[in-house]
Design a protein around this motif. Structure first.
Motif, PDB file in Angstrom:
ATOM      1  N   ARG A   4       0.836  -1.121  -0.249  1.00 49.39           N
ATOM      2  CA  ARG A   4      -0.029   0.040  -0.126  1.00 49.39           C
ATOM      3  C   ARG A   4       0.958   1.265  -0.057  1.00 49.39           C
ATOM      4  O   ARG A   4       0.326   2.322   0.222  1.00 49.39           O
ATOM      5  N   GLY A   5       2.167   1.048  -0.029  1.00 47.58           N
ATOM      6  CA  GLY A   5       3.151   2.111  -0.308  1.00 47.58           C
ATOM      7  C   GLY A   5       3.426   3.032   1.217  1.00 47.58           C
ATOM      8  O   GLY A   5       3.588   4.064   1.156  1.00 47.58           O
ATOM      9  N   GLU A   6       3.336   2.216   2.190  1.00 50.14           N
ATOM     10  CA  GLU A   6       3.652   2.658   3.519  1.00 50.14           C
ATOM     11  C   GLU A   6       5.238   3.357   3.575  1.00 50.14           C
ATOM     12  O   GLU A   6       5.401   4.071   4.235  1.00 50.14           O
ATOM     13  N   ALA A   7       5.900   2.820   2.980  1.00 55.99           N
ATOM     14  CA  ALA A   7       7.394   3.259   2.806  1.00 55.99           C
ATOM     15  C   ALA A   7       7.482   4.728   2.287  1.00 55.99           C
ATOM     16  O   ALA A   7       8.391   5.491   2.488  1.00 55.99           O
ATOM     17  N   TRP A   8       6.591   5.176   1.336  1.00 52.23           N
ATOM     18  CA  TRP A   8       6.624   6.542   0.786  1.00 52.23           C
ATOM     19  C   TRP A   8       5.186   7.377   1.422  1.00 52.23           C
ATOM     20  O   TRP A   8       5.180   8.323   0.889  1.00 52.23           O
ATOM     21  N   ARG A   9       4.902   6.856   2.344  1.00 54.46           N
ATOM     22  CA  ARG A   9       3.623   7.589   2.941  1.00 54.46           C
ATOM     23  C   ARG A   9       4.305   8.588   4.002  1.00 54.46           C
ATOM     24  O   ARG A   9       4.846   8.551   4.727  1.00 54.46           O
ATOM     25  N   VAL A  10       3.496   9.814   3.841  1.00 54.64           N
ATOM     26  CA  VAL A  10       4.052  10.824   4.732  1.00 54.64           C
ATOM     27  C   VAL A  10       2.990  11.111   5.788  1.00 54.64           C
ATOM     28  O   VAL A  10       1.570  10.989   5.660  1.00 54.64           O
ATOM     29  N   PRO A  11       3.323  11.083   7.244  1.00 57.18           N
ATOM     30  CA  PRO A  11       2.303  11.190   8.186  1.00 57.18           C
ATOM     31  C   PRO A  11       1.188  12.269   7.863  1.00 57.18           C
ATOM     32  O   PRO A  11       1.797  13.301   7.826  1.00 57.18           O
ATOM     33  N   SER A  12       0.069  11.913   8.121  1.00 58.94           N
ATOM     34  CA  SER A  12      -0.858  13.304   8.138  1.00 58.94           C
ATOM     35  C   SER A  12      -0.961  13.976   9.412  1.00 58.94           C
ATOM     36  O   SER A  12      -0.330  13.420  10.319  1.00 58.94           O
ATOM     37  N   ILE A  13      -1.453  14.916   9.580  1.00 63.61           N
ATOM     38  CA  ILE A  13      -1.673  15.741  10.540  1.00 63.61           C
ATOM     39  C   ILE A  13      -2.388  15.186  11.787  1.00 63.61           C
ATOM     40  O   ILE A  13      -2.080  15.326  12.949  1.00 63.61           O
ATOM     41  N   THR A  14      -3.230  14.378  11.323  1.00 61.79           N
ATOM     42  CA  THR A  14      -4.157  13.434  12.291  1.00 61.79           C
ATOM     43  C   THR A  14      -3.132  12.494  13.256  1.00 61.79           C
ATOM     44  O   THR A  14      -3.616  12.059  14.124  1.00 61.79           O
TER      45      THR A  14
ATOM     46  N   GLY B 162      -7.128  16.789  13.539  1.00 62.56           N
ATOM     47  CA  GLY B 162      -6.912  15.612  14.088  1.00 62.56           C
ATOM     48  C   GLY B 162      -8.227  15.070  15.003  1.00 62.56           C
ATOM     49  O   GLY B 162      -8.497  14.058  14.952  1.00 62.56           O
ATOM     50  N   ARG B 163      -8.791  16.134  15.451  1.00 65.92           N
ATOM     51  CA  ARG B 163     -10.127  15.899  16.247  1.00 65.92           C
ATOM     52  C   ARG B 163     -11.324  15.515  15.083  1.00 65.92           C
ATOM     53  O   ARG B 163     -12.409  15.170  15.631  1.00 65.92           O
ATOM     54  N   ASP B 164     -11.173  16.081  13.843  1.00 62.34           N
ATOM     55  CA  ASP B 164     -12.107  15.935  12.841  1.00 62.34           C
ATOM     56  C   ASP B 164     -12.270  14.657  12.459  1.00 62.34           C
ATOM     57  O   ASP B 164     -11.645  14.118  11.177  1.00 62.34           O
ATOM     58  N   THR B 165     -12.815  13.541  13.006  1.00 64.80           N
ATOM     59  CA  THR B 165     -12.843  11.960  12.541  1.00 64.80           C
ATOM     60  C   THR B 165     -13.813  11.769  11.989  1.00 64.80           C
ATOM     61  O   THR B 165     -14.327  10.556  11.793  1.00 64.80           O
ATOM     62  N   GLY B 166     -15.086  12.484  11.898  1.00 62.95           N
ATOM     63  CA  GLY B 166     -16.240  12.340  11.355  1.00 62.95           C
ATOM     64  C   GLY B 166     -17.263  11.667  12.629  1.00 62.95           C
ATOM     65  O   GLY B 166     -18.434  11.399  12.299  1.00 62.95           O
ATOM     66  N   VAL B 167     -16.556  11.330  13.738  1.00 65.03           N
ATOM     67  CA  VAL B 167     -17.529  10.852  15.086  1.00 65.03           C
ATOM     68  C   VAL B 167     -18.010  12.160  15.893  1.00 65.03           C
ATOM     69  O   VAL B 167     -16.919  12.588  16.250  1.00 65.03           O
ATOM     70  N   PRO B 168     -19.239  12.294  15.801  1.00 67.62           N
ATOM     71  CA  PRO B 168     -19.415  13.250  16.829  1.00 67.62           C
ATOM     72  C   PRO B 168     -19.029  13.114  18.419  1.00 67.62           C
ATOM     73  O   PRO B 168     -19.191  12.100  18.746  1.00 67.62           O
TER      74      PRO B 168
END
Length: 110
Positions: free
Chosen positions: A31-41, A50-56
């Motif tokens: 899945r390309g984990e070696a080239w993945r840049v960590p997201s702000i979440t 990071g808090r905007d997960t879609g879960v109220p």
């Protein structure tokens, strides 16, 4: 440095070659984990993104400061322990002992 598609092609070729030689090889999807840049979440889970997960979530309406920012103080204290003694389970006092004499009212309790 090679592109992710070229690296995937090399892995597929290695899997095919190992299978043709009769070896048991487990080849999984990349899945390309070696080239993945960590997201702000991932890097800042307390940020707005990071808090905007879609879960109220429930809003903080207590108007107290967040305990992560300032030192929190509790309210009150733990009450002292309550010791429960079941006097019916105690053995009777030996005849003539101080406990027996106090129970009969012959001498005052200390």
């Amino acid at each position: 440095m090679i592109s992710p598609t070229a690296a995937a092609r090399q892995r597929r070729a290695a899997c095919v070659q190992a299978r043709s030689q009769g070896e048991i090889v487990v080849c999984g999807a990349d899945r390309g984990e070696a080239w993945r840049v960590p997201s702000i979440t991932d890097s800042e889970p307390d940020s707005r993104e990071g808090r905007d997960t879609g879960v109220p979530t429930a809003p903080n309406v207590s108007s107290l400061p967040d305990c992560k920012i300032v030192k929190c103080h509790g309210f009150g204290r733990v009450p002292p322990p309550v010791y429960v003694v079941d006097f019916s389970k105690l053995p009777p006092a030996p005849a003539g002992s101080d406990a027996d004499r106090i129970a009969k009212g012959e001498i005052p309790a200390p």
